[in-house]
Design a protein around this motif. Structure first.
Motif, PDB file in Angstrom:
ATOM      1  N   MET B  50     -17.351 -12.447  36.686  1.00 55.63           N
ATOM      2  CA  MET B  50     -16.582 -11.231  36.965  1.00 55.63           C
ATOM      3  C   MET B  50     -17.176 -10.477  38.124  1.00 55.63           C
ATOM      4  O   MET B  50     -16.456  -9.914  38.935  1.00 55.63           O
ATOM      5  CB  MET B  50     -16.569 -10.321  35.733  1.00 55.63           C
ATOM      6  CG  MET B  50     -15.538 -10.757  34.750  1.00 55.63           C
ATOM      7  SD  MET B  50     -15.135  -9.557  33.482  1.00 55.63           S
ATOM      8  CE  MET B  50     -16.691  -8.932  32.980  1.00 55.63           C
ATOM      9  N   SER B  51     -18.513 -10.460  38.208  1.00 58.97           N
ATOM     10  CA  SER B  51     -19.134  -9.721  39.295  1.00 58.97           C
ATOM     11  C   SER B  51     -19.156 -10.504  40.589  1.00 58.97           C
ATOM     12  O   SER B  51     -18.974  -9.936  41.654  1.00 58.97           O
ATOM     13  CB  SER B  51     -20.577  -9.372  38.941  1.00 58.97           C
ATOM     14  OG  SER B  51     -20.601  -8.561  37.828  1.00 58.97           O
ATOM     15  N   LEU B  52     -19.411 -11.802  40.506  1.00 60.27           N
ATOM     16  CA  LEU B  52     -19.659 -12.550  41.733  1.00 60.27           C
ATOM     17  C   LEU B  52     -18.446 -13.282  42.270  1.00 60.27           C
ATOM     18  O   LEU B  52     -18.479 -13.745  43.386  1.00 60.27           O
ATOM     19  CB  LEU B  52     -20.768 -13.586  41.490  1.00 60.27           C
ATOM     20  CG  LEU B  52     -22.118 -12.975  41.243  1.00 60.27           C
ATOM     21  CD1 LEU B  52     -23.091 -14.046  40.846  1.00 60.27           C
ATOM     22  CD2 LEU B  52     -22.601 -12.291  42.483  1.00 60.27           C
ATOM     23  N   LYS B  53     -17.401 -13.439  41.493  1.00 64.59           N
ATOM     24  CA  LYS B  53     -16.253 -14.160  42.033  1.00 64.59           C
ATOM     25  C   LYS B  53     -14.999 -13.329  41.841  1.00 64.59           C
ATOM     26  O   LYS B  53     -14.131 -13.680  41.057  1.00 64.59           O
ATOM     27  CB  LYS B  53     -16.104 -15.513  41.342  1.00 64.59           C
ATOM     28  CG  LYS B  53     -17.327 -16.388  41.492  1.00 64.59           C
ATOM     29  CD  LYS B  53     -16.964 -17.800  41.780  1.00 64.59           C
ATOM     30  CE  LYS B  53     -18.124 -18.746  41.907  1.00 64.59           C
ATOM     31  NZ  LYS B  53     -19.421 -18.262  42.226  1.00 64.59           N
ATOM     32  N   PRO B  54     -14.901 -12.204  42.536  1.00 62.89           N
ATOM     33  CA  PRO B  54     -13.679 -11.414  42.392  1.00 62.89           C
ATOM     34  C   PRO B  54     -12.537 -12.109  43.134  1.00 62.89           C
ATOM     35  O   PRO B  54     -12.770 -12.983  43.955  1.00 62.89           O
ATOM     36  CB  PRO B  54     -14.046 -10.091  43.065  1.00 62.89           C
ATOM     37  CG  PRO B  54     -15.104 -10.427  44.040  1.00 62.89           C
ATOM     38  CD  PRO B  54     -15.843 -11.605  43.498  1.00 62.89           C
ATOM     39  N   GLU B  55     -11.312 -11.700  42.843  1.00 65.01           N
ATOM     40  CA  GLU B  55     -10.164 -12.357  43.469  1.00 65.01           C
ATOM     41  C   GLU B  55      -9.948 -11.836  44.866  1.00 65.01           C
ATOM     42  O   GLU B  55      -9.107 -10.959  45.085  1.00 65.01           O
ATOM     43  CB  GLU B  55      -8.912 -12.052  42.648  1.00 65.01           C
ATOM     44  CG  GLU B  55      -8.712 -12.983  41.504  1.00 65.01           C
ATOM     45  CD  GLU B  55      -7.380 -12.689  40.838  1.00 65.01           C
ATOM     46  OE1 GLU B  55      -7.270 -13.002  39.657  1.00 65.01           O
ATOM     47  OE2 GLU B  55      -6.489 -12.118  41.504  1.00 65.01           O
ATOM     48  N   LEU B  56     -10.657 -12.397  45.818  1.00 65.56           N
ATOM     49  CA  LEU B  56     -10.492 -11.958  47.199  1.00 65.56           C
ATOM     50  C   LEU B  56      -9.223 -12.568  47.749  1.00 65.56           C
ATOM     51  O   LEU B  56      -8.834 -13.653  47.356  1.00 65.56           O
ATOM     52  CB  LEU B  56     -11.683 -12.443  48.023  1.00 65.56           C
ATOM     53  CG  LEU B  56     -13.014 -11.915  47.541  1.00 65.56           C
ATOM     54  CD1 LEU B  56     -14.125 -12.741  48.122  1.00 65.56           C
ATOM     55  CD2 LEU B  56     -13.180 -10.475  47.933  1.00 65.56           C
ATOM     56  N   PHE B  57      -8.584 -11.881  48.665  1.00 67.04           N
ATOM     57  CA  PHE B  57      -7.352 -12.419  49.227  1.00 67.04           C
ATOM     58  C   PHE B  57      -7.266 -11.994  50.678  1.00 67.04           C
ATOM     59  O   PHE B  57      -8.009 -11.134  51.145  1.00 67.04           O
ATOM     60  CB  PHE B  57      -6.131 -11.923  48.443  1.00 67.04           C
ATOM     61  CG  PHE B  57      -5.987 -10.431  48.414  1.00 67.04           C
ATOM     62  CD1 PHE B  57      -6.672  -9.682  47.482  1.00 67.04           C
ATOM     63  CD2 PHE B  57      -5.160  -9.782  49.312  1.00 67.04           C
ATOM     64  CE1 PHE B  57      -6.548  -8.311  47.453  1.00 67.04           C
ATOM     65  CE2 PHE B  57      -5.026  -8.409  49.291  1.00 67.04           C
ATOM     66  CZ  PHE B  57      -5.722  -7.676  48.357  1.00 67.04           C
ATOM     67  N   ALA B 297     -12.325  -7.822  51.580  1.00 70.91           N
ATOM     68  CA  ALA B 297     -12.901  -8.198  52.872  1.00 70.91           C
ATOM     69  C   ALA B 297     -13.890  -9.327  52.655  1.00 70.91           C
ATOM     70  O   ALA B 297     -14.635  -9.324  51.681  1.00 70.91           O
ATOM     71  CB  ALA B 297     -13.605  -7.006  53.503  1.00 70.91           C
ATOM     72  N   GLU B 298     -13.881 -10.280  53.577  1.00 74.92           N
ATOM     73  CA  GLU B 298     -14.827 -11.393  53.497  1.00 74.92           C
ATOM     74  C   GLU B 298     -15.189 -11.824  54.908  1.00 74.92           C
ATOM     75  O   GLU B 298     -14.303 -12.073  55.718  1.00 74.92           O
ATOM     76  CB  GLU B 298     -14.157 -12.554  52.757  1.00 74.92           C
ATOM     77  CG  GLU B 298     -15.077 -13.697  52.487  1.00 74.92           C
ATOM     78  CD  GLU B 298     -14.380 -14.849  51.788  1.00 74.92           C
ATOM     79  OE1 GLU B 298     -13.304 -14.627  51.207  1.00 74.92           O
ATOM     80  OE2 GLU B 298     -14.898 -15.950  51.868  1.00 74.92           O
ATOM     81  N   ILE B 299     -16.454 -11.878  55.209  1.00 78.61           N
ATOM     82  CA  ILE B 299     -16.903 -12.307  56.537  1.00 78.61           C
ATOM     83  C   ILE B 299     -17.838 -13.487  56.353  1.00 78.61           C
ATOM     84  O   ILE B 299     -18.805 -13.400  55.591  1.00 78.61           O
ATOM     85  CB  ILE B 299     -17.638 -11.171  57.274  1.00 78.61           C
ATOM     86  CG1 ILE B 299     -16.717  -9.975  57.426  1.00 78.61           C
ATOM     87  CG2 ILE B 299     -18.073 -11.652  58.641  1.00 78.61           C
ATOM     88  CD1 ILE B 299     -17.372  -8.825  58.149  1.00 78.61           C
ATOM     89  N   ASP B 300     -17.528 -14.575  57.044  1.00 76.05           N
ATOM     90  CA  ASP B 300     -18.360 -15.781  56.961  1.00 76.05           C
ATOM     91  C   ASP B 300     -19.129 -15.876  58.271  1.00 76.05           C
ATOM     92  O   ASP B 300     -18.567 -16.254  59.294  1.00 76.05           O
ATOM     93  CB  ASP B 300     -17.447 -16.989  56.773  1.00 76.05           C
ATOM     94  CG  ASP B 300     -18.210 -18.249  56.428  1.00 76.05           C
ATOM     95  OD1 ASP B 300     -19.424 -18.304  56.696  1.00 76.05           O
ATOM     96  OD2 ASP B 300     -17.579 -19.171  55.913  1.00 76.05           O
ATOM     97  N   HIS B 301     -20.393 -15.510  58.240  1.00 77.99           N
ATOM     98  CA  HIS B 301     -21.135 -15.462  59.506  1.00 77.99           C
ATOM     99  C   HIS B 301     -21.395 -16.839  60.079  1.00 77.99           C
ATOM    100  O   HIS B 301     -21.451 -17.017  61.286  1.00 77.99           O
ATOM    101  CB  HIS B 301     -22.453 -14.717  59.306  1.00 77.99           C
ATOM    102  CG  HIS B 301     -22.249 -13.252  59.096  1.00 77.99           C
ATOM    103  ND1 HIS B 301     -21.952 -12.394  60.133  1.00 77.99           N
ATOM    104  CD2 HIS B 301     -22.270 -12.493  57.990  1.00 77.99           C
ATOM    105  CE1 HIS B 301     -21.821 -11.166  59.652  1.00 77.99           C
ATOM    106  NE2 HIS B 301     -22.003 -11.206  58.359  1.00 77.99           N
TER     107      HIS B 301
END
Lengths: 78, 316
Positions: B50-57, B297-301
């Motif tokens: 629940m904490s580490l895999k939220p439903e990012l979109f 938000a998701e940023i893949d460096h």
């Protein structure tokens, strides 16, 4: 000539025995193939039925539960 | 009785002696004959998930849920985002897509039905039925119009006073069974076996879960080479921190992540940072009753890729 005749008779007996065993195996194989084909056919039909019918089934079960909602409530966007 | 009985008021929370003694009637601290039912096997690391895999979109998302009565509700969702196409070069190719999804849910104490259908004909269906007090049937299917891309599984769950077992049957000849048992009020251990008919693979795995009011630690080892450990600490009522470590000893793949989860009055903020250079966050803000605003938000460096999304959820 006699030897030829006896050879033929010998072969005939061997052929008969393997025919009987073959027939048994054949029946089992045919039955297994029949079951496999029939279960594949059933799975395919079940997949199509689920694909088209699951959501209508949920809607029908929901519309028949208490308290019964009306069709206008289902279709209106409010 | 060798172990002395400590007369402190917090006797119930003292961890039990290392050799668990089944003749527990003499120990008023821990009643081993009355242990709680353990968490289901597949939800063993649910706090960490629940904490580490939220439903990012990515893109825009609008969800409208309309309840027709207590048990039945209908939902309409519009999603406009990108789908990624895997490509040879290091650049990621994204194609804009837009979907409308219709859903129907029926929730009863004994029967739960959940269905979602997209405009391209994909159906996502779940069913949960309590056949008796201890036996539950669960089914899950993702059906598409393309041949050979559909999946379905059936699970039979049997629950005892301090154990759970599950038997799973899936398409492609998938068979699986799992068992989890509470050993103390805080510790539960479990194991699973599975056989994948199509790929002719079988595997066995073990898990352990230790939880108290303030923390949860889980570990999982599988013969497919995967080792997964997680630890969640509840720092206060509103804040919890989680960390996760996954190692595959066959493919020598390692991932570690660390995240936080703030549950505040009007919002829920979850964020995480990964060892693969990915930083992400999800904010769910409650504007008023039944109206939620989402920011993702998701940023893949490493891959120099970013994904931002916003959305609105109307209805419960």
């Amino acid at each position: 000539m006699a030897s030829k005749v006896s050879l033929k008779a010998g072969k005939g007996k061997v052929v008969k025995k393997s025919a009987a065993a073959d027939e048994d195996e054949g029946r089992a194989a045919v039955a297994a193939k029949f079951v496999k084909e029939w279960s594949t056919w059933a799975m395919k039909k079940a997949k199509v039925i689920t694909h088209y019918g699951f959501i209508p089934m949920v809607i029908i079960i929901g519309m028949n539960s208490d308290p019964k909602p009306s069709l206008s409530q289902l279709l209106s966007p409010v | 009785m060798e172990t002395p009985i400590l007369p402190s008021p917090a006797a119930a929370t003292i961890p039990p002696a290392t050799d668990s003694n089944p003749a527990a009637a003499e120990q008023p601290k821990v009643d081993y004959l009355n242990l709680p039912c353990p968490i289901p096997y597949e939800e063993i690391h649910r706090e960490a998930l629940m904490s580490l895999k939220p439903e990012l979109f990515e893109g825009m998302r609008f969800d409208f849920t309309k309840g027709l009565n207590q048990k039945f509700s209908v939902s309409h969702s519009v999603m406009m985002g990108h789908t990624e196409i895997p490509s040879q070069s290091s650049e990621v190719i994204k194609i804009p897509t837009a979907d409308y999804e219709f859903g129907a849910n029926f929730i009863d104490p004994k029967l739960m039905l959940f269905g979602r259908v997209l405009t391209d004909g994909r159906l996502n269906a779940r069913l949960k039925c309590d056949l008796s007090d201890n036996l539950t049937l669960k089914a899950n299917a993702q059906l598409t119009n393309e041949p050979h891309m559909s999946h379905g599984t059936f699970n039979f769950d049997c629950k005892g006073s301090d154990y759970r077992t599950q038997f799973q049957l899936g398409n492609g000849g998938l068979l699986g069974a799992s068992y989890i048992q509470s050993l103390t009020p805080h510790l539960s251990l479990g194991g699973e076996v599975f056989w994948a008919g199509q790929h002719r693979k079988s595997g066995i795995g073990y898990t352990a879960r230790y939880n108290t009011d303030k923390m949860v630690a889980t570990g999982k080892v599988a013969s497919t080479g995967m080792v997964a450990l997680s630890y969640v600490q509840k720092v206060s009522e509103k804040v919890s921190l989680a960390s996760d470590f996954m190692y595959n000893y066959m493919s020598r793949d390692v991932t570690a992540s660390f995240g936080y989860d703030y549950i505040l009055r009007q919002c829920r903020l979850r964020g995480k940072i990964d060892s693969g250079g990915v930083v992400s966050a999800l904010l769910e803000e409650r504007f008023s009753m039944g109206l939620n605003f989402l920011l993702s938000a998701e940023i893949d460096h490493k891959k120099k890729d970013h994904k931002f999304g916003f959305g609105l959820t109307v209805g419960e």
